[in-house]
Design an enzyme around this catalytic site. Structure first.
Site, PDB file in Angstrom:
ATOM      1  CG  HIS A 193       2.150  -9.516   4.013  1.00 31.34           C
ATOM      2  ND1 HIS A 193       0.888 -10.048   3.954  1.00 31.34           N
ATOM      3  CD2 HIS A 193       2.052  -8.265   3.521  1.00 31.34           C
ATOM      4  CE1 HIS A 193       0.054  -9.159   3.449  1.00 31.34           C
ATOM      5  NE2 HIS A 193       0.739  -8.065   3.173  1.00 31.34           N
TER       6      HIS A 193
ATOM      7  CB  THR B  58      -0.951  -0.001   1.217  1.00 28.95           C
ATOM      8  OG1 THR B  58      -1.939  -1.018   1.027  1.00 28.95           O
ATOM      9  CG2 THR B  58      -1.651   1.344   1.366  1.00 28.95           C
TER      10      THR B  58
ATOM     11  CB  CYS C 152      -7.512  -4.023   1.320  1.00 29.46           C
ATOM     12  SG  CYS C 152      -5.773  -4.341   1.704  1.00 29.46           S
TER      13      CYS C 152
ATOM     14  CD  GLN D 186      -1.793 -11.128  -4.372  1.00 33.73           C
ATOM     15  OE1 GLN D 186      -1.266 -12.234  -4.370  1.00 33.73           O
ATOM     16  NE2 GLN D 186      -2.453 -10.648  -3.319  1.00 33.73           N
TER      17      GLN D 186
END
Length: 378
Positions: free
Chosen positions: A199, A70, A322, A177
């Site tokens: 992560h 983000t 999210c 991704q």
């Protein structure tokens, strides 16, 4: 618990945990300190930057460490647009982008930027012709992700980059991704900025990087000055070392993991035929990353499916982590032509190398039970 939500987050790998421990105990200095302990930490940071840059065929000075995907998306977009304001105020993107990208872009509409949202196919893929038609004289930025976080659609980023380079338009690519799962070469793809999160590939949470393509222009020089870590506090060296270790390990398993995901996807496609008319796999074309699978159900909301799976110790998602607390239908489903009601009947499953066909059999058992329940109610 059978965990099928690896696109949301992953556990830290043993290698990553060990790297974190070593860095935290042996390289604990502040990288801005001038004594030997600080210098050793700074040397480790430089090594991590070099190793991560090599994975994307980039320049190490173009890697800026962040708190994750983000922050990387927001920093890249704000920086690129801040230094191209004099050239124009038109942006091109898609409705498939992560919420951090869409929110960052929408904030610029308040200062007279205009945004074009490209249409996508039913498989969630952008047409190069549609992109070319959308470009205007004042277009300064195109933001298109590599792999969609809900459908798994793979965008033709190399073709996009080639087109945009000819038109001298910034290209930001969200690779959260895809990094560590698909090869990405920033030079061949002509990507100007790229975002990554630790992560998603067995590294620690709270770590990532943004890559800004080096340039001789004054704008890029100002850009890199804005993003320098020393302007944003003490650097998380143990987290970055753990992230780098996880990323390098992921790249050694790139082909093995992809083939495993393809096998799982093919197996699930066969099993889903048992419930034809009740569940459907979305965006399952050749332009699809098989580690992320979207499923829609007939007359059953995804949240109910998720809760039933959870009761049987299976973890699935109803979309990006999210967006799951929002009541609105998923934008990605609406973008591929689903109605608002259909878009609510969606779950996402995602795999790791630890996922087995037995895990998918357990999932199918739950879906069969759910189907029987729905049929009884009728």
């Amino acid at each position: 618990m059978i965990y099928l939500d690896y696109a949301s987050t992953t556990p830290m790998s043993k290698e990553s945990i060990q790297a974190y421990h070593t860095a935290a105990t042996s390289y604990y200095g502040n990288t801005n300190s001038l004594h030997m302990v600080g210098t050793q930490a700074d040397d480790l940071l430089s090594l991590c930057r070099h190793q991560l840059a090599s994975l994307i065929n980039g320049e190490q000075q173009a890697i800026y460490f962040t708190s994750g995907g983000t922050e990387s998306n927001v920093l890249a977009i704000r920086s690129l647009l801040h230094y191209t304001e004099h050239r124009g105020k038109h942006i091109i993107t898609t409705s498939l982008e992560h919420s951090s990208v869409l929110q960052a872009l929408s904030s610029f509409q308040e200062v007279e930027y205009t945004i074009t949202y490209l249409p996508v196919t039913k498989d969630g893929v952008v047409s190069i012709e549609a992109l070319q038609d959308a470009i205007q004289d004042d277009t300064v930025l195109v933001a298109i992700q590599h792999v969609n976080h809900e459908l798994g659609s793979i965008q033709p980023v190399y073709d996009i980059g080639q087109l945009l380079k000819k038109r001298d338009i910034w290209f930001h690519c969200d690779c959260v991704q895809s990094f560590g799962k698909l090869p990405i070469n920033v030079k061949e793809a002509n990507i100007d900025s790229l975002s990554v999160s630790s992560h998603k590939l067995y590294g620690p949470k709270g770590v990532g990087f943004v890559y800004i393509q080096p340039s001789s222009s004054k704008a890029s020089a100002s850009l890199t000055h804005f993003l320098t870590e020393s302007h944003r506090g003490t650097v998380n060296v143990p987290g970055i070392a753990a992230f780098t270790t996880a990323a390098e390990h992921a790249y050694t398993q790139l082909k093995q993991a992809y083939n495993h995901f393809e096998h799982l996807k093919s197996y699930l496609l066969i099993r889903i035929k048992e419930l034809q008319g009740f569940v459907e796999m979305e965006a399952a074309s050749s332009a699809h990353f098989p580690g992320i699978i979207g499923l829609t159900f007939r007359n059953v909301q995804g949240q109910y499916v998720m809760l039933q799976c959870n009761r049987h110790n299976i973890a699935v998602a109803t979309g990006s982590a999210c967006t799951v607390h929002k009541q609105a239908p998923l934008r990605s489903l609406l973008a591929i032509g689903k109605s608002p009601e259909q878009a609510k009947n969606f779950i996402r499953i995602s795999f790791s190398l630890h996922t087995t066909t037995k895990d998918l059999d357990e999932l199918m058992n739950v879906l069969h039970l759910l189907h029987k329940e729905i049929m009884k109610e009728r």
